[in-house]
Write an enzyme that holds these catalytic residues in place. Structure first.
Site: not given
Ligand code: OKP
Ligand code: ZN
Length: 343
Positions: A160, A198, A285, A196
């Site tokens: 990110h 996200h 994840d 990932d």
């Molecule tokens: C980072 B990685 C949810 C909060 C989410 C951001 C997630 C970041 C993920 N309540 N916060 O890509 O695993």
């Molecule tokens: Zn993630």
């Protein structure tokens, strides 16, 4: 497969994050790395090496100098303002506001150099992020030196983080730094595949106008999931990079059948591109029991993922990203790596 990891990566030890309207226990914690390391030793995946220090040079090939300076000066500025513990930004230069002149006050700088309020920044965050980037760089050097693959046990994660801002638990973009280093070491084309849950908005933004680094990402549809503001299917690259960015957003609830179809499509694009080296942004994840995610991959599916990736027959660097089901993280991560080695 060799692993690269530095105990210095554990120094970033956040207590809280802002999430769901509350100050909640942090989920991106040192135990994640400990869990993965323990599983690597238990399964005898291979040696665990300590990274070399590559210095600021390879970081500055990806990140802006003023951003690195901000991270470097953060703790002094924060304590000079009478603060301690963890910092969170709360004001950002969005549409119509000005990036320049840069604020003098740390509260302004935190917003100037971040994109979310969910990422705790503490005294040792930058040192740990540098150690994490050095792990990615050392893994890249192993593969450039002839190893078929290597695993960078990176945490804090990186995907990110953009050239000039942090967020999403990420400060330095480990996969991008490794990818750029490989280019500088002589690779003509590098592909970065982000698995990932996200979207890897930082990595996409770093290479968006370039044709020498193909970025692909399989992730939860940003209409419904973090990071919300990047990762749509229509984002295909710009300028010289047009056609060299590929997003595969999937609906929440995606299982292996759906997920692996996207993987097959991404792998076809990678084959066409014919990169010299492949970097996998290895988030774990997408796992069915991940506490903050909503895909449905089972632990055995990570073995399948690794085996499928081996089918590309490319020198491959795995760079760890997210994954928050701490108890299962070691199994899921090593399943992927062992699946690759057996595939
Ligand atoms: C980072 B990685 C949810 C909060 C989410 C951001 C997630 C970041 C993920 N309540 N916060 O890509 O695993
Ligand atoms: Zn993630």
């Amino acid at each position: 497969m060799k692993t690269v990891f530095s105990p210095g990566q554990l120094a970033h030890d956040p207590k809280h994050e802002i999430s769901d309207g509350e100050l909640r226990p942090a989920v991106e914690i040192p135990a994640r790395a400990e869990m993965v390391r323990a599983r690597i030793l238990e399964t005898e995946l291979g040696e665990v090496l300590t990274p070399e220090d590559f210095g600021r040079g390879p970081l500055a090939r990806v990140h802006d100098g003023d951003y690195l300076d901000f991270l470097d000066s953060f703790w002094t500025r924060w304590t000079n303002a009478g603060r301690g513990g963890e910092a969170f930004p709360f004001v950002w230069p969005v549409r119509g506001l000005s990036l320049e002149p840069k604020p003098d006050h740390i509260d302004g700088l935190l917003g100037r150099y971040s994109f979310d309020a969910g990422t705790p920044l503490g005294q040792y965050s930058f040192a740990a992020a540098r150690a994490s980037a050095n792990s990615a760089l050392t893994a890249a050097r192993l593969v450039a030196g002839g190893e078929r693959s290597a695993f960078a046990l990176c945490r804090p994660p990186g995907h990110h983080a953009a050239a000039g801002y942090y967020g999403g638990y990420c400060f330095l973009n480990n996969a991008a730094i490794a990818g750029q280093w490989l280019r500088d070491a002589g690779a003509e084309r590098v592909a970065i595949l982000d698995v990932d849950y996200h979207h890897g908005n930082g990595t996409q933004s770093i290479f968006y106008e370039r044709s020498d680094v193909l970025f692909l990402s399989i992730h939860a549809d940003p209409r419904e999931e973090y990071p919300y503001f990047l990762g749509h299917a229509g984002e295909t690259g710009a300028a010289a990079g047009e056609g060299y960015n590929a997003n595969y957003p999937l609906a929440l609830g995606a299982d292996w059948e759906t997920w692996s179809n996207a993987l097959a499509a991404a792998m076809a694009r990678i084959r066409d591109f014919a990169p010299d080296t492949l970097v996998i942004s290895l988030g774990l994840d997408a796992y069915e029991k991940d506490p903050i995610s909503r895909f449905r991959l089972a632990s055995e599916d990570f073995t399948r993922m690794g085996a499928a990736l081996a089918g590309l027959g490319l020198p491959t660097i795995f760079v760890m990203e997210g994954g928050y089901a701490v108890e299962a993280l070691g199994v899921n991560c090593v399943n992927t790596l062992a699946g690759f080695e057996g595939g």
